[in-house]
Design a protein around this motif. Structure first.
Motif, PDB file in Angstrom:
ATOM      1  N   LEU A  61       1.004   9.364  -6.057  1.00  0.00           N
ATOM      2  CA  LEU A  61       1.127  11.041  -5.304  1.00  0.00           C
ATOM      3  C   LEU A  61       2.146  11.226  -6.819  1.00  0.00           C
ATOM      4  CD1 LEU A  61       0.552  12.633  -3.733  1.00  0.00           C
ATOM      5  CD2 LEU A  61       2.175  12.151  -2.320  1.00  0.00           C
ATOM      6  N   LEU A  62       2.939  10.541  -6.788  1.00  0.00           N
ATOM      7  CA  LEU A  62       3.841  10.771  -8.392  1.00  0.00           C
ATOM      8  C   LEU A  62       3.655  10.612  -9.228  1.00  0.00           C
ATOM      9  CD1 LEU A  62       7.358   8.947  -6.781  1.00  0.00           C
ATOM     10  CD2 LEU A  62       6.714  11.960  -6.747  1.00  0.00           C
ATOM     11  N   GLY A  63       2.144   9.954  -9.934  1.00  0.00           N
ATOM     12  CA  GLY A  63       2.017   9.806 -10.530  1.00  0.00           C
ATOM     13  C   GLY A  63       3.494   8.679 -11.885  1.00  0.00           C
ATOM     14  N   ALA A  64       3.360   7.415 -11.255  1.00  0.00           N
ATOM     15  CA  ALA A  64       5.216   7.433 -11.858  1.00  0.00           C
ATOM     16  C   ALA A  64       4.486   5.810 -11.986  1.00  0.00           C
ATOM     17  CB  ALA A  64       6.340   7.577 -11.144  1.00  0.00           C
ATOM     18  N   LEU A  65       5.322   5.110 -12.960  1.00  0.00           N
ATOM     19  CA  LEU A  65       5.659   3.824 -12.787  1.00  0.00           C
ATOM     20  C   LEU A  65       3.886   2.538 -12.817  1.00  0.00           C
ATOM     21  CD1 LEU A  65       8.442   3.057 -10.383  1.00  0.00           C
ATOM     22  CD2 LEU A  65       9.048   3.124 -13.098  1.00  0.00           C
ATOM     23  N   ARG A  66       3.015   3.424 -14.108  1.00  0.00           N
ATOM     24  CA  ARG A  66       1.699   2.141 -13.696  1.00  0.00           C
ATOM     25  C   ARG A  66       1.616   1.090 -13.141  1.00  0.00           C
ATOM     26  NH1 ARG A  66      -1.380   6.326 -12.602  1.00  0.00           N
ATOM     27  NH2 ARG A  66      -1.578   8.202 -13.773  1.00  0.00           N
ATOM     28  N   PRO A  67       2.634   0.215 -14.311  1.00  0.00           N
ATOM     29  CA  PRO A  67       2.127  -1.505 -14.328  1.00  0.00           C
ATOM     30  C   PRO A  67       3.049  -1.467 -12.838  1.00  0.00           C
ATOM     31  CG  PRO A  67       3.474  -0.809 -16.359  1.00  0.00           C
ATOM     32  CD  PRO A  67       3.326   0.637 -15.078  1.00  0.00           C
ATOM     33  N   VAL A  68       3.804  -1.266 -12.138  1.00  0.00           N
ATOM     34  CA  VAL A  68       4.835  -1.147 -11.565  1.00  0.00           C
ATOM     35  C   VAL A  68       2.891  -0.619  -9.501  1.00  0.00           C
ATOM     36  CG1 VAL A  68       5.863  -0.767  -8.664  1.00  0.00           C
ATOM     37  CG2 VAL A  68       6.992  -0.910 -11.243  1.00  0.00           C
ATOM     38  N   LYS A  69       2.506   0.486 -10.344  1.00  0.00           N
ATOM     39  CA  LYS A  69       1.395   0.774  -9.162  1.00  0.00           C
ATOM     40  C   LYS A  69       0.300  -0.617  -9.071  1.00  0.00           C
ATOM     41  CE  LYS A  69      -1.417   3.986  -9.988  1.00  0.00           C
ATOM     42  NZ  LYS A  69      -3.122   4.124  -9.434  1.00  0.00           N
ATOM     43  N   TRP A  70      -0.195  -0.835 -10.694  1.00  0.00           N
ATOM     44  CA  TRP A  70      -1.235  -1.592 -10.489  1.00  0.00           C
ATOM     45  C   TRP A  70      -0.560  -3.341  -9.663  1.00  0.00           C
ATOM     46  CZ3 TRP A  70      -1.434  -0.186 -15.620  1.00  0.00           C
ATOM     47  CH2 TRP A  70      -2.514   0.162 -16.290  1.00  0.00           C
ATOM     48  N   VAL A  71       0.293  -3.636  -9.427  1.00  0.00           N
ATOM     49  CA  VAL A  71       0.939  -4.529  -9.458  1.00  0.00           C
ATOM     50  C   VAL A  71       0.906  -4.662  -7.151  1.00  0.00           C
ATOM     51  CG1 VAL A  71       2.693  -6.363  -8.517  1.00  0.00           C
ATOM     52  CG2 VAL A  71       2.568  -5.321 -10.776  1.00  0.00           C
ATOM     53  N   ALA A  72       1.112  -3.138  -6.999  1.00  0.00           N
ATOM     54  CA  ALA A  72       1.692  -2.969  -5.427  1.00  0.00           C
ATOM     55  C   ALA A  72      -0.402  -2.712  -5.031  1.00  0.00           C
ATOM     56  CB  ALA A  72       2.046  -1.827  -5.128  1.00  0.00           C
ATOM     57  N   GLU A  73      -1.483  -1.748  -5.699  1.00  0.00           N
ATOM     58  CA  GLU A  73      -2.916  -2.158  -5.818  1.00  0.00           C
ATOM     59  C   GLU A  73      -3.171  -3.166  -5.211  1.00  0.00           C
ATOM     60  OE1 GLU A  73      -3.995   1.938  -7.108  1.00  0.00           O
ATOM     61  OE2 GLU A  73      -4.579   0.319  -8.462  1.00  0.00           O
ATOM     62  N   ALA A  74      -2.369  -4.339  -6.253  1.00  0.00           N
ATOM     63  CA  ALA A  74      -3.490  -5.524  -5.997  1.00  0.00           C
ATOM     64  C   ALA A  74      -2.705  -6.638  -4.727  1.00  0.00           C
ATOM     65  CB  ALA A  74      -2.893  -6.877  -7.105  1.00  0.00           C
ATOM     66  N   ALA A  75      -1.953  -6.207  -4.825  1.00  0.00           N
ATOM     67  CA  ALA A  75      -1.155  -6.731  -3.876  1.00  0.00           C
ATOM     68  C   ALA A  75      -1.409  -6.832  -2.006  1.00  0.00           C
ATOM     69  CB  ALA A  75       0.946  -6.862  -3.004  1.00  0.00           C
ATOM     70  N   SER A  76      -2.017  -4.752  -2.076  1.00  0.00           N
ATOM     71  CA  SER A  76      -2.699  -4.401  -1.498  1.00  0.00           C
ATOM     72  C   SER A  76      -3.718  -5.203  -0.890  1.00  0.00           C
ATOM     73  CB  SER A  76      -2.267  -2.933  -1.325  1.00  0.00           C
ATOM     74  OG  SER A  76      -3.263  -2.380  -0.114  1.00  0.00           O
ATOM     75  N   PHE A  77      -4.627  -5.141  -2.387  1.00  0.00           N
ATOM     76  CA  PHE A  77      -6.154  -5.806  -2.049  1.00  0.00           C
ATOM     77  C   PHE A  77      -6.250  -6.562  -1.760  1.00  0.00           C
ATOM     78  CE2 PHE A  77      -9.430  -7.407  -4.048  1.00  0.00           C
ATOM     79  CZ  PHE A  77     -10.825  -7.106  -3.587  1.00  0.00           C
ATOM     80  N   VAL A  78      -5.250  -7.865  -2.036  1.00  0.00           N
ATOM     81  CA  VAL A  78      -5.165  -9.598  -1.648  1.00  0.00           C
ATOM     82  C   VAL A  78      -4.434  -9.315   0.163  1.00  0.00           C
ATOM     83  CG1 VAL A  78      -4.075 -11.319  -1.820  1.00  0.00           C
ATOM     84  CG2 VAL A  78      -4.837 -10.244  -4.091  1.00  0.00           C
ATOM     85  N   SER A  79      -3.958  -8.664   0.794  1.00  0.00           N
ATOM     86  CA  SER A  79      -3.542  -8.447   1.791  1.00  0.00           C
ATOM     87  C   SER A  79      -4.502  -8.052   2.818  1.00  0.00           C
ATOM     88  CB  SER A  79      -1.905  -7.997   1.968  1.00  0.00           C
ATOM     89  OG  SER A  79      -2.070  -6.830   1.672  1.00  0.00           O
ATOM     90  N   GLY A  80      -5.077  -7.385   1.499  1.00  0.00           N
ATOM     91  CA  GLY A  80      -6.812  -6.424   3.050  1.00  0.00           C
ATOM     92  C   GLY A  80      -7.106  -6.969   3.965  1.00  0.00           C
ATOM     93  N   PRO A  81      -7.666  -7.891   3.665  1.00  0.00           N
ATOM     94  CA  PRO A  81      -8.810  -8.840   4.227  1.00  0.00           C
ATOM     95  C   PRO A  81      -7.677  -9.578   5.336  1.00  0.00           C
ATOM     96  CG  PRO A  81      -9.271  -9.238   2.490  1.00  0.00           C
ATOM     97  CD  PRO A  81      -7.920  -8.530   2.152  1.00  0.00           C
TER      98      PRO A  81
ATOM     99  N   SER B 171       0.302  -1.143   0.007  1.00  0.00           N
ATOM    100  CA  SER B 171      -0.148  -0.002  -0.073  1.00  0.00           C
ATOM    101  C   SER B 171       0.589   1.180   0.092  1.00  0.00           C
ATOM    102  CB  SER B 171      -0.839   0.017   1.617  1.00  0.00           C
ATOM    103  OG  SER B 171       0.197  -0.129   2.292  1.00  0.00           O
ATOM    104  N   SER B 172       1.662   0.748  -0.007  1.00  0.00           N
ATOM    105  CA  SER B 172       3.343   2.155   0.208  1.00  0.00           C
ATOM    106  C   SER B 172       3.348   2.783  -0.548  1.00  0.00           C
ATOM    107  CB  SER B 172       4.158   2.298   1.161  1.00  0.00           C
ATOM    108  OG  SER B 172       3.317   1.912   3.450  1.00  0.00           O
ATOM    109  N   THR B 173       3.740   1.463  -1.750  1.00  0.00           N
ATOM    110  CA  THR B 173       4.526   1.523  -2.715  1.00  0.00           C
ATOM    111  C   THR B 173       3.243   2.209  -3.469  1.00  0.00           C
ATOM    112  OG1 THR B 173       5.472  -0.263  -2.406  1.00  0.00           O
ATOM    113  CG2 THR B 173       5.341   0.203  -5.096  1.00  0.00           C
ATOM    114  N   ALA B 174       1.858   1.772  -3.812  1.00  0.00           N
ATOM    115  CA  ALA B 174       0.998   1.874  -4.383  1.00  0.00           C
ATOM    116  C   ALA B 174       0.578   3.399  -4.143  1.00  0.00           C
ATOM    117  CB  ALA B 174       0.175   1.550  -4.301  1.00  0.00           C
ATOM    118  N   ALA B 175       0.276   4.471  -2.710  1.00  0.00           N
ATOM    119  CA  ALA B 175       0.515   5.332  -2.249  1.00  0.00           C
ATOM    120  C   ALA B 175       1.121   5.776  -2.732  1.00  0.00           C
ATOM    121  CB  ALA B 175      -0.131   6.006  -0.883  1.00  0.00           C
ATOM    122  N   ALA B 176       2.600   6.099  -3.164  1.00  0.00           N
ATOM    123  CA  ALA B 176       3.857   6.473  -3.698  1.00  0.00           C
ATOM    124  C   ALA B 176       4.051   6.529  -4.682  1.00  0.00           C
ATOM    125  CB  ALA B 176       5.036   6.198  -3.069  1.00  0.00           C
ATOM    126  N   LEU B 177       3.788   5.626  -5.953  1.00  0.00           N
ATOM    127  CA  LEU B 177       3.160   5.737  -7.068  1.00  0.00           C
ATOM    128  C   LEU B 177       2.088   7.193  -7.986  1.00  0.00           C
ATOM    129  CD1 LEU B 177       4.541   2.184  -7.511  1.00  0.00           C
ATOM    130  CD2 LEU B 177       6.126   4.967  -8.217  1.00  0.00           C
TER     131      LEU B 177
END
Length: 161
Positions: A122-142, A114-120
């Motif tokens: 905020l920066l508007g950078a590395l969209r594919p990495v941000k999507w992977v981070a968002e997916a990992a955050s979503f899966v680890s959330g529950p 989630s920190s990686t996704a939020a930082a990316l």
């Protein structure tokens, strides 16, 4: 009697009159740690669902709230443990039978994602990495939002007793 257990007319005493099971020491940081972990996990799920449904403003807010809560949770846990190396020691191995071990790993994975996704975001950078981070955050959330229930359920002497 200190350290005695009564069960159907039988009394058991521990050696030297001490309690058989040590009572847990709950510091004030722990309830806040449980709360921030729950907020972080729920925010990760809310972020994923609202991103899919197209509510990008709510998704962005949930991402930022989850990232902040994921950053605060380890600080509260380390404060309760007393020394940072105790938290690092919990990460030396993954022990499925220990809620504290599993929870520490979930916290690291969720917090990193989630920190990686939020930082990316905020920066508007590395969209594919941000999507992977968002997916990992979503899966680890529950698991992050619910593992504290397992942690409390596995204590020898529950908090409420």
């Amino acid at each position: 009697m200190n350290g005695s257990i009564t069960s159907v007319g039988t009394t058991m005493e521990s050696y030297y009159g001490r309690n058989i099971v040590k009572e847990p020491v709950w510091q004030p940081e722990i309830p806040f740690y449980f709360w921030t972990g729950g907020i972080a996990g729920a925010s990760s799920v809310l972020h994923g669902v609202t991103r899919i449904t197209g509510n990008h403003r709510l998704a962005k807010n949930a991402l930022y709230v989850g990232a902040v809560a994921d950053l605060v949770s380890p600080l509260l846990l380390i404060s309760d443990l007393g020394r940072p190396e105790r938290f690092l020691n919990m990460l030396r191995m993954f022990k499925v039978t220990s809620p504290m071990s599993v929870g520490s790993w979930i916290l690291v994975v969720s917090g990193g994602a989630s920190s990686t996704a939020a930082a990316l975001e905020l920066l508007g950078a590395l969209r594919p990495v941000k999507w992977v981070a968002e997916a990992a955050s979503f899966v680890s959330g529950p698991p992050l939002a619910t593992y504290t229930g397992a942690l409390i359920a596995n204590t020898a002497i529950p908090v409420w007793s």
